[in-house]
Structures are given as C-alpha cells and as structure tokens.
Design an enzyme around this catalytic site. Structure first.
Site, short mmCIF file in Angstrom:
data_model
loop_
_atom_site.label_atom_id
_atom_site.label_comp_id
_atom_site.label_asym_id
_atom_site.label_seq_id
_atom_site.Cartn_x
_atom_site.Cartn_y
_atom_site.Cartn_z
CG ASP A 429 -1.74 1.19 1.41
OD1 ASP A 429 -2.30 1.65 0.39
OD2 ASP A 429 -1.85 1.70 2.53
CD GLU A 548 -12.22 18.14 7.66
OE1 GLU A 548 -13.30 18.04 8.24
OE2 GLU A 548 -11.93 19.10 6.92
CG PHE A 595 -15.83 14.73 1.22
CD1 PHE A 595 -15.29 15.48 0.20
CD2 PHE A 595 -15.54 13.37 1.27
CE1 PHE A 595 -14.47 14.90 -0.75
CE2 PHE A 595 -14.73 12.78 0.33
CZ PHE A 595 -14.19 13.55 -0.69
CG ASP A 868 -1.66 2.19 6.82
OD1 ASP A 868 -1.84 3.28 7.38
OD2 ASP A 868 -2.01 1.99 5.64
CG ASP A 872 -3.98 -1.66 3.02
OD1 ASP A 872 -4.23 -1.43 1.83
OD2 ASP A 872 -3.51 -0.80 3.79
#
Length: 1204
Positions: A429, A548, A595, A868, A872
């Site tokens: 990843d 954020e 969002f 992580d 995954d």
C-alpha cells in the site's frame, strides 16, 4: 435555553455533523419485514427478568475465543495431533507393539510418542490458556447497570442480559451492542471510536431518538419501559433495522442509534443505552472468523519428504519380507534344517516353512515397526519449538523497535518464519505504508499567488532526476537559514514557511481581504472537535481525517485559531486586519453539507456576527472549478497552474471558494433540505445531494491548499536494499496516477531513463464511445484497448531483450477491471513480471486482493503484502505473508497480519536478516533431521539383512526409543535457533544473499537427496566397519567374542558420535550453547549407558553392565569408535573444503571476506556486491548503475495511453 442538569452538556451538534442525525435514516421496505424471517428479535427494555424476555432464551454476554474447553481439550487436541500422517503412523506402530509382532517392548514404543504428543498438546494448551485469560479479563470488566428504583450498580460484562439498561462513561468500551437512549449532550449525541472494529481512528457521531433524549438521569429509568423489535444477529457492521415502541408510539431505528461492542465512548461524559445483542450475537463477534490457514512452502515440501521416506520404508519392509519368506521356505528341505537354531521343524507361525507366505506378511508388519526410525518422530514438535524461539528474536530485535510510538516488531504467528526468507514479490500500500499518513500543510495558493517555500520529498527526487541543485530550489531567492520562523519549534501538521503571510504579515499583502476569507474558511469549514487542556490552555483537535486536522492547525498558526464549538456556533480567535490584534468572533453554523465520494466536496452555511449568510466550500478541482461564477474566477488560470505544480510535487490539493447568500434564497434552500433530510426513503441521500447542488454554485474562488503526506523515514534506502536482494516491488494505491508516479520517483521505485508503460482508458476513442452511453460497446472497446496496451507493452519488453533497459508498468483501477478478467490476466501478469516495478493506481480494496492472488498463483512464488489500513485486510490475508503497519489507520491491518512492524523501513531487516536466517536455519535443521534418522535406519536395515531378515533389532529397546529424543535432537534445536552463516551486518551489506532463499537453494530436492545420500553412506560405513572391527577376532583379553549386546552398543556409540560430529562440521556460527548441546549429547549417551546398565537386568536386558564390564575396558571399542567416526565424516569434510574453495556459494564467498579480514576493503567488497546491482531493477543504486552504463540517457517515458 435549558439549564445544565446533572453535569449534562448543552450543545445541539446534530446540525453540525451529519445528515443522518435526528430522524432515522431507514428504508420503509426494510421496516415492513419486522417480525418476519431474519427480523424476529424482541427486546423488553428494563425488563430483562420478565417472563416474556425469558421465553426468547437469548445468550448471555459471556464471550469465548478459545479453541478448547476443559472437556474437549483432550479429544480435539489428540485429533489435531494425529491428523499428521507421521504421528498417526507412530500411533499404529505403538498399538502393534503390544502384539507378539513387535521387535521391541511396547513401553519403549509408546513413551517417545507420548512425550512428543504431550509437548505439542502442552504448547496448544498454553496458547489456549492465554486466550482464556484474555477472555476472562474482558468478561470480568464492569459496567453500570440499572438494578431498579433508578439505581445503577456495577456488574460484570458476562452477566449482562438482553434488555438491561446500562450507563457507559467516557473512554469506556461498550460491553454489548447497545441501543443509544440518551447522553450527556442535550440532543443525545455521542462520539464513538471504532478502531477495534474497522481500524479507523476518526470519531463517529451517533444520536438517540428524540423521544428518549430527555431520559437523561439515573432516576428517570425507574419506570422506563420500551419494546424493541429488530433484525436478528448478523455480521453487517453498517446496517441495523428495527422499531422501538415507546409511550404507545412506534419509532423507526437505524444504525445511527446502535453502539457496537468493543467500540469506545469518546468526548462524551456518559450515555444510557438498552442492550440489544449480547455475547456471540454481537456484530463484532459475528465478524470474528479464524484467519486463513497459511503454511510455508518448506513445511509443505517437508510433507512430501515424509511421504517419500514412507515409500522407502514400505519398500525396505517389502523387499526384506520377500527375502525372509524365501529363506523361511528353504529352511526345511528333505529334513535338512538350514537355520537349525530356529527349529523350523517345530516352529511357530513366524518361522514355519510350511506357512512361508503368512510368515513373510507377519514379518512385513514387524519390519514396518522396526524401520519406523527412518521417520523422525520429534521433527514436528522440534520445528514448532524452534519457530517459537525464532519469533522471540524477531519480537525483541531492538533494531526494529520504533521508539517514537513505543512499538516493537511482533510476529503474530510462528508458522511462516522461514517464508520471510523466500519472498519474491512485495505488494505494498502507499498511504500510511510508504508514507506517514500524517498530513502537513506545506503550500497554498491565494488570489493567484503561491505561498510556501517548503521542498517536498517528491520535489527533491525530481530535482535529483533533472540534475538541478536542490539548494537553489529550497532557497528560492530567500535565505531560509536566516528566516526567524525556522527558529520556532516544529508544529505537527504544519510545515509551512513563508514570511509574507506568517506572523500576521498577510495584512500587508495586496489581496489581504482574500487571504482573510481563505483563512476563515479553513478555520470554519470542517467537522473537527476542539479539546482545550484546562491546565495549559492549549487546544488540540479530534479530526475525521489527517487532512482536516492539518487545515485547522494551519489556520491557527496563521492567525485564525478555532477553539470552541457550542450548540450551533464555531468560535475563533482571529487576527483583525485593521487593529492587527486577536479578536473573538463567532459564526453560527446553519447547515453542513458533508463530503462524500460522489460530491467530492464539503460545504457549510454560516451566519456572521454582522448577519451575513455565507456558503463556504472546499473540494476537488474536478468539481470546484465548474461551480465558479463568471465574475468569481479572477484567479482561475493561476490557481490551476499552481494546483498542477502541487500535484507534480506529490501534494494533495483542495480548492477553496465561497458565496454570499440572501435570506430568501437560503430560506427556500433550508426548507427543501430539511424535507430531504427528514424523509424516510431509500433515495434520501440522493435527494439531499440534489438540493445541495442548487446552492453550491456561482462560487467565488479564494485559492487552493496543498498538504504533504511525507515519505516514512528510510523508505528509499529500504526499497533500494530490497531491490538489490532481487525482490520485486509492486505498489497498490487508491491515489491518482500523477501522485503515485511522483511518489514512485521519491522512493526510488521509478527513475530517470526507466521506460514507463502506462495503461489507462483516457484515449479519445474510448471517451467518444463513453459519450454514446452504450455500456456493452464501452465494455468491448475498453477491453480491446487494454489488450492492445498489454500486447504493445510485451513487444517493448521483447525488443529490449536482455539489455539494460528497465521498464515500469503503471495501470489505473478502471483498466484493472478488464486486466484482471480470466482471459486477460495471464497476459497482464506476464507483462508485469517483465517490468522492474509495477504501480496500480485508483485500486479498490477488492482489486488489491485480486492482484495479490494473481501474483501468488501466477508466479507460484512467495508473495508478501504490506499495508496499514482496513482497506488492506483482503490483500494481507490473500498473500503468503501479510505484514501490518501499526500506524495511524488503527489496528485492523495489524490484527489481520502475520507480522506487525511500525515502519516500512523495518521490512529490510525483517526479510534480509531474520528472513534469511530463519530460512537457512529451518531448511538446514530439517535436512539434518532426515540425515540422522537415515543413518540410524540404515544400520537397522543392514543388521536385519545380516541376520537373514529375522526382525531382530540391532539395539536395545530404550536405545531405539531415546535416539530421537535425547541423544541427537538438542543440537538440532540449537542449529534451528542460533546458527548464522553470516552476521546481520553482512546480510545487509550483501543483499544478494537473500536470493538463496528465493531460489530455494538450501532446500532443493538436490540438496535434500544429497543429505539423504550422506546419511546412507554414513550408515553403511558405521555398520560394515563395526562388523569388521568386532567380527571373528576376540573382543577382549579374555578371548570373548562380541555378541549382540556389545556389537549393538558399539555401533550405537558410533552413530551418536557420527551424527553429532556431522553437526559440529556443519554449524557455521558456534556459540557456547552449541558446544554444550553437541558434546553434551554425546556425554549424556555415556551417562545413560552407565545408569541404564546398572539397573535390574530384567529392565536393562542386553544393556546390563555392558559398558562397565565389556566396552570401557576394551581398547578395541575405543579404537573402533575413533576409526569409524573419522571414516564416516572425512568424505563430507573433504567435499565441503573442495566445494568452498573452488565452487563457493554466495554466502561462502561472504564468509571468506570475513575470515580473511577484508570486510573493510571497499574495492574487494564492491567486487562481490556487484552481483546484486543490476541496472534493470529499482532503487537509487540501480539508478547509478544505469547512469554509468548509459551516461547519455534521457528521461525515457513511454506513454502507451497516448492516442496514436
């Protein structure tokens, strides 16, 4: 406004965070199913003792994760042990030892089996006991439960029942699946951390029904009654359908009201809830499945060797039985007895010439027991012990300890230790694995002006690639070393340096009004929760994402500190441009438009203190630029340029814009939005999105932000070493292609001169087909395009031949859909294998798992996946080895992994050092086990042949039984745990050593058979030389010849010396433990011979005083032992010397460097190391090699996606 009661908080935060708060978001169709199949659960709240509740007989809250119970441990554990074919064989042999067929006593056959099985069962029991202790610790936790009359008392989790009312306090775990009734906030919201469930560290917002929100004190529950009807237990974490009957009214329930077991209450003083699911009915336990069973390649191959030895055992027994049958038949011819001592004229069935076939069959059974010593009975348990000890070395390696997070490496399973030394392909990843997943605000563009002088890792890599001096770019015309900003302590999440707008200097900029709005938007448009430290007054932030948090921190550092959130307001300490002093301002939050992946933006509508209505919006450039007003896009061209530059630098960008609203427009919007939000229908969120579209338009552009997800420390160096070791590295990421490519350059996966084969569906012809809208036509055209790209890529590879050109394959998720189809995937894999590096962009979690499966099954080599996050998990479980990074994305990946490490760079030591050592140790240990048992078995076979296959064992019963347990196994354990061919420093200095594991040179069939041949040769030497030495001549001065007891003890002594001497010759790294166990094993044999020979002859039989009275006084015994041992070991010693001198393996070449003291000679070491440096691989070392081989090379990108 209500007063604070019982410490209850006031804020009504439902408007701030989520569309889903307040009214339940459910499907009407779902609620029609209540009471039907799958929706039959009935919960009587606060009446768990009622008759109606007891009828349902729901399970208690006791949770068990153990494999066994006290009653099932013995039968289940025995079944597990005897599933192994070798153990089952020894069980059958042990049972037959109670019959007259046995060549040895039943006790001597059963005791070693009991010992080996007992050790394995003890290990299983210990592991299960540890799980039991964890269960006990969880089940004994306490939570406050309503016991009547409004009183709450502590109760252990295990005693909870469905319908109980519980009170959970801040930072406590939820003991069961609970329906939220009320909280310390007046609008009954609470914040929940679900890291144990899905690995996400951001907080989730939950809210109770409005009708129960007023039940907010202990005393309120005295007469509280409600009935919940809901779905049956299931594993779906994100669904919950039900209704609550309260005060004779039906109220729909949704996942918004369900608090799941093992999640934690955060930022909320307390909540009240009703227990809905308990114990194994809870969703987390419904999801608890055993991880996929993984076995190493060596272990699977070992099974084949065991089968091979079984075949040899049966063959030896069969051949011996044929000879025995023929000899028995010929024993009595014409009243002439050949073997008169067997009395064939008056014999039992075992030697009866008249029943020779039956005698041969019975001998076959006897021989199967006698030759059982070819199979190492202690091999399995020895390997288990060794692997557990190896994991301790991994777990306690200080070089893989991450001090900053206090996280050591943790091998969560010992089954795959040696597999770590055979990895051919790593699938990684990106975010949080190669990078830190700790965002830093680095640059921004405001009013068409770029701010921020920081240099990212990607920019440094690009500078090196282009050959431009990095220092010039870092300074950028300003002497940063003299910048007073640099003297301030670093702030996590903020790596911005530009004196033009820092320290309040932005008020002097030409567009200071735009900068002010830009910073205000950063400080207001978010869902962050502030926490103020009462002692220090410092503000910290709980954010849903690292991005954020970085925005809010940046706003604070640039003069706009968000410090307080009330029921519907956000409060800032902001810099006033007129007075240039900090002032307090509050903004009333009217609506939050959240969002999501479809909208790709977030907006808030606020009212200022002056009464202005503002829409503040931030989002992806692909959606934001299209929503700008014609007169609000003054800086669009400059901002687009800056965004492209930021993307090239590997930064994540967002566009910021705003709009001023009038009262009438907002009132109309708010009415429609409220209707959409409160609708109970399947398309509720679609309706809300449609309403939001009507107001998120005609925006005025403010600028763009750029945050960096920095590379983890040591990533480029680690990748370089792994590449030198010959390991292929694939990156599977959800990022955009441009970002992934730039990260690839930063971490040395890509380099200048490497040809890029880019596969995507962005060509004009595909876009033209997509515009038509025919799905079948799009699918067909896309598939043909992918096939074309793959074919052209393979042509490129074939054209380069065996040259020094390196290729990189880059493919996006849309193209992967077609590349992974059954008729294309093999061709795609063939292309990918031919490339030095592969990057898959925009990959979904499922695609990551499918790619991993393709590589594992297609190459039939060991694959390692590293990640992580929760996304995954599929990839980690699909790979041969899953490595979890214990980083910022929670523990889901770690919980699903085989090995957990804190940083990607530790992978270098895990594989090149521990992996190499474990592979060498395990493979050598198994070969040695088979060698020593073959030596022993051959002597037994030859002696039986010498005695006309009569079934007579050469050794005393207890000599046979203890051979594998005491006299030869302990040195093998030391070999498996402590042996080193080279030191850790040399493993890292010469990475190509790792290829010995990948190519399996130490456990190939040639090497295994050579060890077996060595065992056969040694057994033959031992038998025939002992026979010659102790044959017809007198054994001692008294003229006594050697009988079975003397011959057997002498030959056994030689075997013990030979196999332990072989170990001494083979060990590369002697420690005191090796010396103690090797020579101690020989010493134990002599002590045993003394002690065993001293006991009653009824027990010691042929060993009675044989050493004291016969062997020790005889010089022939000692001379024979010396001569036989030397004769058996000299051939191996000579072969090893010749092979090391004239045809050394790679690790032997490195050993010579150490022995000759030339490890500090750079020229000599580089000559050896050059074998691992190839310009067609990745890493900065390969980059230098490529540049030397082709100093005039230019950037050789080959974009196959460009229309031809």
């Amino acid at each position: 406004m209500k007063k604070v009661v019982n410490g209850r908080r006031k804020p009504h935060l439902s408007k701030i965070y989520s569309f889903r708060c307040g009214k339940a978001s459910v499907k009407e169709d779902d609620h029609l199913q209540i009471g039907g199949p799958g929706f039959s659960r009935v919960v009587y709240c606060n009446e768990s003792d009622a008759l109606e509740a007891s009828i349902h007989n729901y399970p208690n809250n006791y949770v068990k994760t153990t494999k066994y119970t006290p009653t099932t441990f013995i039968p289940k554990s025995l079944f597990e042990q005897f599933r192994r074919v070798a153990n089952f064989y020894f069980l059958v042999s042990g049972i037959l030892s109670f019959t007259p067929l046995a060549p040895f006593s039943s006790t001597s056959a059963i005791v070693p089996l009991v010992f080996v099985i007992g050790v394995s069962m003890a290990k299983e029991g210990l592991e299960d006991w540890r799980r039991k202790q964890q269960d006990m610790e969880v089940n004994r936790r306490k939570v406050k439960v309503h016991r009547g009359n409004g009183a709450f008392e502590p109760l252990e989790w295990r005693n909870l029942r469905v319908g109980d009312i519980v009170k959970v306090e801040k930072d406590e775990f939820f003991p069961a699946d609970i329906l939220l009734l009320s909280s310390s906030y007046e609008d009954a919201i609470c914040y929940v951390e679900t890291m144990n469930l899905d690995g996400e560290t951001n907080l989730k917002l939950k809210q109770a029904l409005e009708v129960t929100s007023s039940v907010s004190e202990d005393s309120d529950f005295r007469d509280f009654r409600a009935i919940i009807r809901c779905e049956d237990p299931n594993a779906n974490l994100y669904s919950f359908v039900g209704t609550m009957e309260f005060e004779e009214q039906q109220h729909p329930l949704s996942p918004q009201q369900l608090l799941l077991r093992d999640s934690k209450l955060r930022n909320t003083d307390f909540v009240y809830g009703a227990v809905v699911f308990t114990g194994h009915d809870t969703k987390v336990m419904q999801n608890a499945t055993d991880p996929p069973s993984k076995r190493s390649r060596i272990e699977r191959k070992m099974d084949h060797i065991i089968y091979f030895l079984f075949s040899m055992l049966f063959l030896m027994a069969f051949v011996g039985s044929i000879f025995f049958g023929i000899a028995t038949k010929d024993d009595l011819k014409k009243n002439i007895m050949k073997r008169w001592y067997l009395r064939p004229d008056d014999s039992t069935v075992y030697f009866d010439p008249k029943r020779a076939p039956l005698a041969a069959f019975l001998h076959f059974l006897t021989a199967l027991m006698l030759y059982s010593y070819l199979i190492p009975i202690s091999l399995y348990v020895s390997i288990e012990i060794v692997k557990v000890l190896q994991t301790l070395f991994i777990n306690h390696d200080i070089h893989m300890y991450y001090e900053e997070a206090d996280k050591p490496a943790h091998a969560r399973t010992s089954n795959l230790n040696e597999e770590l030394g055979q990895v051919d392909t790593i699938l990684s990843d990106k975010t949080g694995t190669l990078t830190c997943n700790s965002m830093e605000f680095v640059k921004c563009s405001v009013a068409g002006t770029a701010y921020g002088h920081g240099i990212t890792d990607v920019e440094r890599a690009m500078a090196k690639r282009k050959g431009s001096p990095i220092a010039d770019e870092m300074i950028n015309g300003n002497d940063q070393s003299e910048d007073p900003v640099n003297s301030s302590p670093p702030v996590k999440g903020f790596n911005f340096k530009d004196e033009r707008i820092m320290n309040g200097n932005w008020v002097h900029e030409p567009h200071s009004d735009v900068i002010q709005k830009f910073l205000q938007l950063l400080a207001i448009c978010h869902t962050v929760i502030p926490e103020v430290d009462e002692k220090t007054g410092k503000v910290s932030y709980e954010a849903e994402s690292p991005d954020e948090a970085a925005f809010v921190i940046a706003a604070r550092e640039l003069g706009f500190e968000f410090y307080k959130r009330t029921q519907t307001t956000v409060s800032l300490h902001e810099l006033d441009p007129l007075s240039e002093k900090k002032v307090e301002r509050s903004y009333r939050i009217l609506n939050v438009l959240e969002f999501n992946s479809t909208r790709k933006r977030m907006s808030v509508i606020v009212q200022t203190e002056e009464g202005k209505l503002l829409l503040l919006s931030k989002g992806a450039d692909s959606v934001m630029f299209a929503r700008l007003a014609k007169d609000g896009a003054d800086f669009e061209e400059e901002t687009r340029d800056h965004v492209n530059e930021y993307a090239d630098a590997g930064l994540r960008t967002l566009i910021l814009a705003y709009r001023e609203l009038d009262e009438e427009e907002y009132t109309e919007f708010n009415q429609k939005f409220s209707e959409a939000r409160n609708s109970v229908s399947a398309d509720r969120e679609t309706l809300m999105d449609q309403v939001a579209e009507t107001i998120e338009k005609d925006l005025t552009l403010l600028g763009a932000t750029a945050v960096e997800d920095k590379l983890q420390s040591g990533v480029p160096e680690c990748i370089d070493k792994l590449a030198q070791a010959g390991i292929k590295i694939w990156v599977l990421t959800g990022d955009k292609m441009e970002t992934a490519i730039n990260i690839g350059f930063a971490c040395s996966l890509l380099r200048q001169g490497m040809k890029q084969i880019i596969i995507n569906l962005e060509s004009p012809d595909i876009k033209a087909v997509e515009k038509v809208g025919d799905k079948d036509a799009v699918t067909k055209a896309s598939k043909e395009k992918i096939v074309q790209h793959i074919t052209e890529g393979k042509v490129q590879l074939a054209a380069s031949g065996a040259g020094s050109e390196a290729f990189a394959l880059i493919i996006d998720g849309k193209s992967l859909v077609y590349a992974l189809e059954d008729d294309i995937k093999n061709s795609f894999l063939e292309l990918a294998i031919g490339c030095a590096s592969v990057i898959c962009c925009r990959s979904s979690p499922k695609q990551k798992a499918l790619v991993t499966r393709l590589v594992k099954n297609g190459t039939r080599r060991t694959t390692l996946a590293i990640g992580d996050g929760a996304n995954d998990v599929g990839m980690l479980q699909e790979a041969d080895i899953g490595v979890g990074i214990s980083g910022a994305e929670g523990m889901q990946a770690v919980m699903s992994s085989d090995v957990a490490i804190a940083q990607f760079r530790f992978l270098e030591r895990l594989l090149l050092v521990h992996g190499h050592w474990c592979y060498r140790r395990i493979s050598s240990m198994i070969c040695y086990f088979f060698y020593k048992n073959i030596v022993f078995g051959v002597t037994l076979f030859l002696y039986e042949a010498y005695t006309s296959f009569s079934g007579e064992p050469a050794y005393n019963d207890w000599f046979l039984s203890l051979y594998n347990v005491f006299f030869t196994s302990l040195p093998a354990l030391a070999l498996g745990v402590l042996d080193q061919d080279v030191s850790a420093r040399f493993c890292l200095k010469f990475p190509l050593l790792y290829q010995e594991g990948v190519q399996n040179v130490l456990f190939s069939w040639l090497r295994i058979l050579s060890w077996m041949f060595n065992g056969v040769y040694s057994g033959i030497i031992v038998f025939f030389l002992c026979d010659r030495a102790l044959g017809k001549p007198a054994f001692n001065h008294a003229g006594k010849t050697s009988g079975l007891e003397i011959f057997g003890a002498t030959m056994y002594t030689c075997v013990v010396w030979v196999v332990n001497g072989q170990m001494a010759l083979f060990v590369k790294h002697f420690t005191m433990i090796h010396h103690i166990l090797i020579w101690g094993s020989i010493g134990i044999w002599y002590l045993f011979l003394l002690a065993y020979g001293a006991i009653n002859p009824d027990l010691s039989t042929t060993a009675y005083k044989v050493f004291v009275e016969a062997l020790a006084p005889s010089p022939k015994y000692w001379l024979a032992t010396l001569f036989v041992v030397i004769s058996a070991l000299v051939p191996y010693f000579v072969y090893s010397v010749v092979q090391v001198r004239f045809r050394p393996m790679y690790h032997e070449m490195v050993q010579w460097i150490w022995l000759e003291g030339r490890s500090d000679d750079p020229e000599y070491c580089n000559a050896i190391r050059q074998r691992s440096i190839r310009p067609t691989t990745v890493g900065f070392t390969a980059r230098r090699a490529a540049s030397k081989s082709n100093p005039f090379s230019r950037d050789g990108r080959h974009n196959m996606a460009v229309a031809r």
